[in-house]
Design an enzyme around this catalytic site. Sequence first.
Site, PDB file in Angstrom:
ATOM      1  N   GLU A  66       0.842  -1.215   0.000  1.00 60.28           N
ATOM      2  CA  GLU A  66       0.000   0.000   0.000  1.00 60.28           C
ATOM      3  C   GLU A  66       0.873   1.260   0.000  1.00 60.28           C
ATOM      4  O   GLU A  66       1.710   1.449   0.888  1.00 60.28           O
ATOM      5  CB  GLU A  66      -0.934  -0.023   1.223  1.00 60.28           C
ATOM      6  CG  GLU A  66      -2.043   0.997   1.099  1.00 60.28           C
ATOM      7  CD  GLU A  66      -3.060   0.894   2.241  1.00 60.28           C
ATOM      8  OE1 GLU A  66      -3.388  -0.237   2.674  1.00 60.28           O
ATOM      9  OE2 GLU A  66      -3.525   1.959   2.692  1.00 60.28           O
ATOM     10  N   LYS A 126      -7.886  -1.527  11.024  1.00 60.00           N
ATOM     11  CA  LYS A 126      -7.224  -1.940   9.775  1.00 60.00           C
ATOM     12  C   LYS A 126      -5.990  -1.066   9.538  1.00 60.00           C
ATOM     13  O   LYS A 126      -4.929  -1.543   9.135  1.00 60.00           O
ATOM     14  CB  LYS A 126      -8.200  -1.835   8.604  1.00 60.00           C
ATOM     15  CG  LYS A 126      -7.667  -2.354   7.284  1.00 60.00           C
ATOM     16  CD  LYS A 126      -6.900  -1.342   6.467  1.00 60.00           C
ATOM     17  CE  LYS A 126      -6.414  -1.917   5.149  1.00 60.00           C
ATOM     18  NZ  LYS A 126      -5.508  -1.011   4.425  1.00 60.00           N
ATOM     19  N   ASP A 171       3.873 -14.807  11.613  1.00 60.82           N
ATOM     20  CA  ASP A 171       2.611 -15.273  11.039  1.00 60.82           C
ATOM     21  C   ASP A 171       1.540 -14.190  11.209  1.00 60.82           C
ATOM     22  O   ASP A 171       0.952 -14.046  12.279  1.00 60.82           O
ATOM     23  CB  ASP A 171       2.217 -16.574  11.777  1.00 60.82           C
ATOM     24  CG  ASP A 171       0.928 -17.177  11.264  1.00 60.82           C
ATOM     25  OD1 ASP A 171       0.183 -16.498  10.555  1.00 60.82           O
ATOM     26  OD2 ASP A 171       0.672 -18.357  11.600  1.00 60.82           O
ATOM     27  N   HIS A 191      -2.569  10.229   0.541  1.00 62.05           N
ATOM     28  CA  HIS A 191      -2.668   8.918  -0.091  1.00 62.05           C
ATOM     29  C   HIS A 191      -2.520   9.038  -1.608  1.00 62.05           C
ATOM     30  O   HIS A 191      -1.772   8.297  -2.235  1.00 62.05           O
ATOM     31  CB  HIS A 191      -4.023   8.291   0.265  1.00 62.05           C
ATOM     32  CG  HIS A 191      -4.174   6.908  -0.254  1.00 62.05           C
ATOM     33  ND1 HIS A 191      -3.547   5.828   0.332  1.00 62.05           N
ATOM     34  CD2 HIS A 191      -4.840   6.423  -1.323  1.00 62.05           C
ATOM     35  CE1 HIS A 191      -3.846   4.739  -0.353  1.00 62.05           C
ATOM     36  NE2 HIS A 191      -4.623   5.078  -1.370  1.00 62.05           N
TER      37      HIS A 191
HETATM   38  C1  MEV Z   1      -6.105   2.703   4.870  1.00 64.16           C
HETATM   39  O1  MEV Z   1      -5.333   1.596   4.519  1.00 64.16           O
HETATM   40  C2  MEV Z   1      -6.178   2.834   6.377  1.00 64.16           C
HETATM   41  C3  MEV Z   1      -7.116   3.923   6.890  1.00 64.16           C
HETATM   42  O2  MEV Z   1      -8.421   3.755   6.344  1.00 64.16           O
HETATM   43  C4  MEV Z   1      -7.136   3.798   8.392  1.00 64.16           C
HETATM   44  C5  MEV Z   1      -8.183   4.652   9.078  1.00 64.16           C
HETATM   45  O3  MEV Z   1      -9.199   4.997   8.461  1.00 64.16           O
HETATM   46  O4  MEV Z   1      -7.967   4.933  10.269  1.00 64.16           O
HETATM   47  C6  MEV Z   1      -6.654   5.279   6.464  1.00 64.16           C
END
Ligand code: MEV
Length: 439
Positions: free
Chosen positions: A85, A280, A296, A393
């Site tokens: 990513e 995530k 792992d 991003h």
């Molecule tokens: C993207 O990989 C992760 C985010 O969505 C985490 C979040 O929203 O806190 C930017």
Amino acid sequence: MIDPIIGFSKLSKQEKIEWIAKRYTQNPKTTKNILERYWNSENEVQKLHDEFIENTITNYYLPLGIAPNFLINDKLYAIPMAIEESSVVAAASKAAKFWFDRGGFRSEIIGTEKIGQVHFMYHGDATKLEQFFVDIHHKILEDAKPLTKNMEKRGGGISKIELRNKTTDLKDYYQLHCTFETLDAMGANFINSCLEQFARTLKNEAQKYPLFDEDDRQIEIVMSILSNYVPNCLVRAEVQCAVADLKMSTIVSPQDFANKMLRAIAIANAEPHRAVTHNKGIMNGIDAVILATGNDFRAVEAGVHAYAAKDGKYKSLTNARIENGIFKFWIEIPLALGTVGGLTNLHPLVKLALEILQHPSAKELMQIVAVAGLAQNFAALSSLVTTGIQEGHMKMHLMNILNQLGATDQEKATIIDYFKNHTVTHSAAVAELEKLRSN
Ligand code: MEV
């Protein structure tokens, strides 16, 4: 009806490739070329990869990046991260530098207990089973000695074996709930071997136990396996600074920024849809280090998410507080990791990643990984509550767009320069490239 292929694993690598290419791809020649391009030119390395799993046809690469400037318990780390990513390593590096200037990260181990269970069915009287367990406890440990003696020499081993009556959850269901200390090893093989031995002893001893009748002896061992839920293999990582020091952006004051960070966490705690995405983002950092260090990530993912739901509701893994003008931000997370065994002394890049991390113990690696998760969450929330996530991003993603469009190095340089002051979108990148080419 299509016939299944029998004996695929017995074919040579070339034969497997021929088969897959002809049967499932449009252009077998191109397929073979792609697969071969990813082979390692060094036979020894390729052989290692071939032998990690069954039916290897090539290698699957991920970028390995470095996030420098992580000051953790006063020690400076450059953290290797394997991830595809675009913005993750950049975000980690930015957070690391931000906190480097504010004293760095503190991290501590809360526990290192690993868990395994022998699941079995018993149809007799529970008190008889309890007595049986008391009477054979020493024998369970004794039979496992050949497996545990090396681990014990190093200070680890079996910590506790309990009989748990689970019959209110499932008729006739009992378990040996066992805890282990596996030191620098993740310990899966050690734990599973011990559990299978415990199960054998349980079964054998039941056959001769004088207080059991014939029915009692029919203990049915269902399975013996470690648990990836390790709520007592826990690490905490924290950062703190004066609220006034949170100068993140010209559009939000430090106090507003701190309040928004707290609110972002409160929202994750109130709303599982948000909590999953919040966590995530944490796992972006955690998985990347776990992959780079040959651990792992599936085990960690499963355990971490179960931990996030431990109160009966899925919540944020991070927390924040403002106390006497100090902003505190922390994570508490279960991580069963190893720095010996498994891939750690096999995979050349894993060995190198551990060297870059200055040969951490499993405890140190837990601390580093927790910090990577905390830094990632700090970076994500900082963007989300200020500029929004897309600005950073898309800047990082621009290179992917340009590569997709087949831009040359010179075109890339010109367009990247242009987007320093413009908002990146896919269509804007296409338009800019077309404009450049038509000039
Ligand atoms: C993207 O990989 C992760 C985010 O969505 C985490 C979040 O929203 O806190 C930017």
